[in-house]
Design an enzyme around this catalytic site. Structure first.
Site, PDB file in Angstrom:
ATOM      1  N   TRP A  59       0.834  -1.232  -0.105  1.00  0.00           N
ATOM      2  CA  TRP A  59      -0.006  -0.112   0.158  1.00  0.00           C
ATOM      3  C   TRP A  59       0.842   1.222  -0.072  1.00  0.00           C
ATOM      4  O   TRP A  59       1.862   1.433   0.769  1.00  0.00           O
ATOM      5  CB  TRP A  59      -0.851  -0.026   1.275  1.00  0.00           C
ATOM      6  CG  TRP A  59      -1.541   1.276   1.597  1.00  0.00           C
ATOM      7  CD1 TRP A  59      -0.942   2.401   2.189  1.00  0.00           C
ATOM      8  CD2 TRP A  59      -2.611   1.807   0.993  1.00  0.00           C
ATOM      9  NE1 TRP A  59      -1.891   3.253   2.239  1.00  0.00           N
ATOM     10  CE2 TRP A  59      -3.165   3.088   1.376  1.00  0.00           C
ATOM     11  CE3 TRP A  59      -3.860   1.119   0.315  1.00  0.00           C
ATOM     12  CZ2 TRP A  59      -4.298   3.665   1.284  1.00  0.00           C
ATOM     13  CZ3 TRP A  59      -4.952   1.756   0.143  1.00  0.00           C
ATOM     14  CH2 TRP A  59      -5.114   3.269   0.495  1.00  0.00           C
ATOM     15  N   MET A  60       0.465   2.246  -0.792  1.00  0.00           N
ATOM     16  CA  MET A  60       0.839   3.679  -0.788  1.00  0.00           C
ATOM     17  C   MET A  60       0.095   4.658  -0.725  1.00  0.00           C
ATOM     18  O   MET A  60      -1.330   4.527  -1.494  1.00  0.00           O
ATOM     19  CB  MET A  60       1.751   3.757  -2.087  1.00  0.00           C
ATOM     20  CG  MET A  60       2.413   5.210  -2.262  1.00  0.00           C
ATOM     21  SD  MET A  60       3.182   5.321  -4.120  1.00  0.00           S
ATOM     22  CE  MET A  60       2.035   5.450  -5.155  1.00  0.00           C
ATOM     23  N   ASN A  61       0.109   5.764  -0.115  1.00  0.00           N
ATOM     24  CA  ASN A  61      -0.924   6.849  -0.209  1.00  0.00           C
ATOM     25  C   ASN A  61       0.131   8.406  -0.534  1.00  0.00           C
ATOM     26  O   ASN A  61       0.915   8.113  -1.341  1.00  0.00           O
ATOM     27  CB  ASN A  61      -1.969   7.145   0.609  1.00  0.00           C
ATOM     28  CG  ASN A  61      -1.652   7.009   2.196  1.00  0.00           C
ATOM     29  OD1 ASN A  61      -1.303   6.074   2.719  1.00  0.00           O
ATOM     30  ND2 ASN A  61      -1.933   8.102   2.925  1.00  0.00           N
ATOM     31  N   ASP A  62       0.043   9.255   0.355  1.00  0.00           N
ATOM     32  CA  ASP A  62       0.455  10.451  -0.174  1.00  0.00           C
ATOM     33  C   ASP A  62       1.914  10.507  -0.517  1.00  0.00           C
ATOM     34  O   ASP A  62       2.859   9.905   0.168  1.00  0.00           O
ATOM     35  CB  ASP A  62       0.315  11.447   1.125  1.00  0.00           C
ATOM     36  CG  ASP A  62      -0.854  11.324   1.879  1.00  0.00           C
ATOM     37  OD1 ASP A  62      -1.784  10.761   1.423  1.00  0.00           O
ATOM     38  OD2 ASP A  62      -1.120  12.229   2.974  1.00  0.00           O
ATOM     39  N   SER A 119       2.427  12.147   6.881  1.00  0.00           N
ATOM     40  CA  SER A 119       2.681  12.869   5.791  1.00  0.00           C
ATOM     41  C   SER A 119       3.774  14.190   6.315  1.00  0.00           C
ATOM     42  O   SER A 119       3.630  14.478   7.366  1.00  0.00           O
ATOM     43  CB  SER A 119       1.782  13.361   5.275  1.00  0.00           C
ATOM     44  OG  SER A 119       1.292  12.284   4.247  1.00  0.00           O
ATOM     45  N   ARG A 183      -1.398  18.076  11.527  1.00  0.00           N
ATOM     46  CA  ARG A 183      -0.410  17.075  10.844  1.00  0.00           C
ATOM     47  C   ARG A 183      -0.137  17.734   9.300  1.00  0.00           C
ATOM     48  O   ARG A 183      -0.526  18.768   8.936  1.00  0.00           O
ATOM     49  CB  ARG A 183      -0.845  15.743  10.568  1.00  0.00           C
ATOM     50  CG  ARG A 183      -2.424  15.723  10.078  1.00  0.00           C
ATOM     51  CD  ARG A 183      -2.907  14.159   9.651  1.00  0.00           C
ATOM     52  NE  ARG A 183      -4.057  14.192   9.038  1.00  0.00           N
ATOM     53  CZ  ARG A 183      -5.264  14.121   9.741  1.00  0.00           C
ATOM     54  NH1 ARG A 183      -5.271  14.270  11.138  1.00  0.00           N
ATOM     55  NH2 ARG A 183      -6.293  14.049   8.856  1.00  0.00           N
ATOM     56  N   ASP A 184       0.816  16.941   8.775  1.00  0.00           N
ATOM     57  CA  ASP A 184       1.424  17.153   7.365  1.00  0.00           C
ATOM     58  C   ASP A 184       2.095  18.447   7.340  1.00  0.00           C
ATOM     59  O   ASP A 184       1.720  19.340   6.315  1.00  0.00           O
ATOM     60  CB  ASP A 184      -0.003  16.973   6.530  1.00  0.00           C
ATOM     61  CG  ASP A 184      -0.617  15.838   6.743  1.00  0.00           C
ATOM     62  OD1 ASP A 184      -0.219  14.994   7.184  1.00  0.00           O
ATOM     63  OD2 ASP A 184      -1.928  15.978   6.268  1.00  0.00           O
ATOM     64  N   GLU A 235      -6.108  18.800   4.979  1.00  0.00           N
ATOM     65  CA  GLU A 235      -4.751  17.743   5.270  1.00  0.00           C
ATOM     66  C   GLU A 235      -3.982  18.282   3.981  1.00  0.00           C
ATOM     67  O   GLU A 235      -4.244  18.837   3.095  1.00  0.00           O
ATOM     68  CB  GLU A 235      -5.186  16.364   4.940  1.00  0.00           C
ATOM     69  CG  GLU A 235      -6.184  15.749   5.754  1.00  0.00           C
ATOM     70  CD  GLU A 235      -6.420  14.323   5.556  1.00  0.00           C
ATOM     71  OE1 GLU A 235      -6.224  13.423   6.387  1.00  0.00           O
ATOM     72  OE2 GLU A 235      -6.591  13.876   4.214  1.00  0.00           O
ATOM     73  N   TRP A 321      -9.770   8.560  -1.367  1.00  0.00           N
ATOM     74  CA  TRP A 321     -10.187   7.845   0.208  1.00  0.00           C
ATOM     75  C   TRP A 321     -11.428   7.043   0.161  1.00  0.00           C
ATOM     76  O   TRP A 321     -11.659   6.168   0.767  1.00  0.00           O
ATOM     77  CB  TRP A 321      -9.906   8.520   1.276  1.00  0.00           C
ATOM     78  CG  TRP A 321      -8.550   9.014   1.694  1.00  0.00           C
ATOM     79  CD1 TRP A 321      -7.873  10.047   1.737  1.00  0.00           C
ATOM     80  CD2 TRP A 321      -7.741   8.020   2.231  1.00  0.00           C
ATOM     81  NE1 TRP A 321      -6.639   9.972   2.114  1.00  0.00           N
ATOM     82  CE2 TRP A 321      -6.337   8.659   2.506  1.00  0.00           C
ATOM     83  CE3 TRP A 321      -7.631   6.548   2.486  1.00  0.00           C
ATOM     84  CZ2 TRP A 321      -5.517   8.022   2.984  1.00  0.00           C
ATOM     85  CZ3 TRP A 321      -6.528   6.001   2.928  1.00  0.00           C
ATOM     86  CH2 TRP A 321      -5.351   6.761   3.224  1.00  0.00           C
TER      87      TRP A 321
HETATM   88  C1  FRU Z   1      -3.998  12.350   3.535  1.00  0.00           C
HETATM   89  C2  FRU Z   1      -3.366  11.795   4.993  1.00  0.00           C
HETATM   90  C3  FRU Z   1      -2.694  12.691   5.919  1.00  0.00           C
HETATM   91  C4  FRU Z   1      -1.974  11.822   6.861  1.00  0.00           C
HETATM   92  C5  FRU Z   1      -1.788  10.734   6.009  1.00  0.00           C
HETATM   93  C6  FRU Z   1      -1.733   9.179   6.745  1.00  0.00           C
HETATM   94  O1  FRU Z   1      -3.946  11.366   2.856  1.00  0.00           O
HETATM   95  O2  FRU Z   1      -4.658  11.446   5.813  1.00  0.00           O
HETATM   96  O3  FRU Z   1      -3.229  13.712   6.495  1.00  0.00           O
HETATM   97  O4  FRU Z   1      -0.775  12.558   7.274  1.00  0.00           O
HETATM   98  O5  FRU Z   1      -2.689  10.561   5.118  1.00  0.00           O
HETATM   99  O6  FRU Z   1      -1.333   8.036   5.756  1.00  0.00           O
END
Ligand code: FRU
Length: 521
Positions: A59-62, A119, A183-184, A235, A321
């Site tokens: 899995w990958m996201n941001d 992130s 965050r972020d 975010e 998401w």
């Molecule tokens: C955005 C997010 C960020 C968080 C990260 C967690 O997609 O929800 O706010 O840092 O993903 O994986």
């Protein structure tokens, strides 16, 4: 695995005339057949794009920590190395010299007793303000959210060009003020004030902080509680200065991701305004989205691009998401958008962001496969006997709305299709993926995605469509509007059909270009 190899293109039908709904309009149809004899059933490995970044597995996201240093673009990313759904987050890592050919590197940051690694961003501390320098390289410093009992901001640094990382012993450097969402951090050097600036998502707004050494942060101001789109918390903010096209002035753009996007689920909005070193103010009165597709979230831009280059390069997470953990891949999940250059231009609706693929993309174009030469209806033709690797290619064209009020591009055939509709009357460009293959994993995925588009003139030059196995990225009117969407065909699409509405030629400069896989990973 069914191997998909090269396909022979030929034109099966140049132009056809028919009566539409009993009306008087003639309809022109252009059909490009890509080896119609083959009906190829796709498997999961056919879904992996060739010119977009995907994680080697899981899995990958941001995108995180986008930074350029000594010829290398670094791409860190939210990564669960142990599964194909979101889980305890690490920072995965890859580098590239051209933003397309990526080398995977070991995981940069893993969870520790302060929490998992959410992130954040990375900077090159050229003046060693942090004191982290040890050796000949400038320290690369990552500023990220530790997600533990609370969310707080921490540091890690590398003195070997991002290969190995050490967490700062006095983490966290910015404690939580007692809020659930904090965050972020996006950090950048602000030359005018000779200081670091951090923009951080804090619930329904962003907070701005400053530091002289990356370790001690002072609150400056906040922005956004009463403006913009607020579906869910904010975010992944990013703040940067851009010249206003054709003038000597600059504006500051703030990007923020949130729920409640223009087509449902998650998306990224932007504000245009000013930043004086302390406070951000906006001039935007409408809600602006960087992308009207369903699949571009948590985008961030590169730090430390050399000034001689000067580009503002963005990469987004090509998912939503609403269904990211349901999309039909299992061994790996998620793709990044093609890297894009952002600039500010005066468009039909005032000043706005224009986004186009980085020019490095051109390095992977092979010679043009098919050029539509259109002088009259009966002479529409494509050059024959060329091969393309179906699944990964680029199409460029010009639409002339003087003679026709809509154009429908259908990719696929009677079994499955992806439909792109440019409709001047409704002022919308739409992507219909409801019949595009595997769609039942999520109801929102089946909905038509649309983008308001009022052309400046009736001639829309520079429309660019990038297709890469399971994604479409549509750049309209030289990047003034963008739509990004995923699709998961069960069968290899083998037709591109273009329908206009009148008898006079309307599409010109048509180019279908294959991308050279051998140069990519
Ligand atoms: C955005 C997010 C960020 C968080 C990260 C967690 O997609 O929800 O706010 O840092 O993903 O994986």
């Amino acid at each position: 695995m069914i191997k998909i190899t090269l396909f022979l293109i030929f034109i099966s039908l140049v132009s056809a005339s028919c009566k539409k709904n009993g009306g008087s309009d003639n309809q022109d149809i252009l059909v490009i057949t890509v080896d119609s004899s083959k009906v190829v059933l796709l498997t999961e490995s056919d879904f992996r794009p060739i010119y977009h970044f995907t994680p080697p597995r899981n899995w990958m996201n941001d995108p995180n920590g986008l930074v350029f240093y000594k010829g290398q673009y670094h791409l860190f990313y939210q990564y669960n190395p142990n599964g194909n759904v979101w889980g305890p987050m690490n920072w995965g890592h890859a580098t590239s010299t051209d933003l397309f050919n990526w080398q995977d590197l070991p995981i940069a940051l893993s969870p520790d007793n302060l929490g998992t690694i959410f992130s954040g961003s990375a900077v090159i501390d050229i003046n060693n303000t942090s004191g982290f320098k040890n050796g000949n390289e400038d320290p690369m410093v990552a500023i990220f959210t530790h997600n533990g009992s609370q969310q707080y901001q921490s540091l890690a640094y590398s003195n070997d060009k991002g290969v190995s990382w050490t967490k700062y012993l006095a983490n966290p450097v910015l404690p939580n003020p007692g809020v659930p969402d904090f965050r972020d951090p996006k950090v950048f050097w602000y030359p005018l004030g000779q200081k670091w600036i951090m923009v951080l998502a804090a619930g329904n707004k962003v907070n701005l902080y400053t530091s002289s050494d990356l370790k001690n942060w002072q609150f400056l101001s906040d922005f956004g509680a009463d403006v913009g789109a607020h579906g869910g918390v904010w975010e992944c903010p990013d703040l940067f200065e851009l010249p206003v096209g054709g003038t000597s002035t600059t504006k500051w753009v703030l990007m923020v991701s949130c729920n409640g996007g223009p087509n449902g689920g998650t998306a990224t909005q932007y504000f245009i305004g000013n930043f004086d070193g302390t406070t951000y103010t906006t001039e935007s009165t409408n809600i602006n989205w960087i992308d009207y597709g369903a699949d571009n979230y948590a985008g961030a831009t590169y730090n430390n691009i050399p000034s001689a280059d000067g580009r503002r390069i963005m990469i987004g997470w090509m998912s939503n998401w609403s269904y990211a953990d349901k999309v039909p891949t299992t061994t790996w999940r998620s793709t990044m958008t093609v890297p894009r250059v952002m600039s500010l231009v005066n468009g039909t609706q005032g000043l706005g962001l224009k986004t186009l693929p980085v020019q490095e993309f051109k390095n992977y174009e092979t010679s043009s496969v098919d050029t539509l030469i259109q002088t009259a209806v009966n002479s529409i033709h494509l050059s024959n006997n060329k091969t393309i690797k179906t699944g990964s290619y680029e199409i460029n064209f010009t639409l002339d709305f003087n003679k026709s009020d809509k154009f429908i591009f259908t990719l696929g055939d009677s079994k499955e299709k992806l439909i792109i509709n440019f409709d001047k009357t409704s002022g919308l460009v739409s992507i219909d993926r409801s019949g595009s293959g595997q769609v039942d994993f999520n109801n929102q995925f089946k909905q038509i995605i649309s983008c308001p588009f009022i052309p400046k003139t009736n001639l829309i030059t520079n429309i660019q469509i990038l297709i890469d196995k399971t994604s479409i990225e549509l750049f309209i009117d030289n990047g003034e509007k963008v739509m990004t969407a995923l699709f998961f065909p069960v069968y290899q699409y083998n037709l591109l059909k273009v329908e206009g509405s009148n008898s006079v030629p309307q599409i010109s400069n048509f180019n279908l270009v294959k991308l050279n896989k051998s140069m990519l990973r």
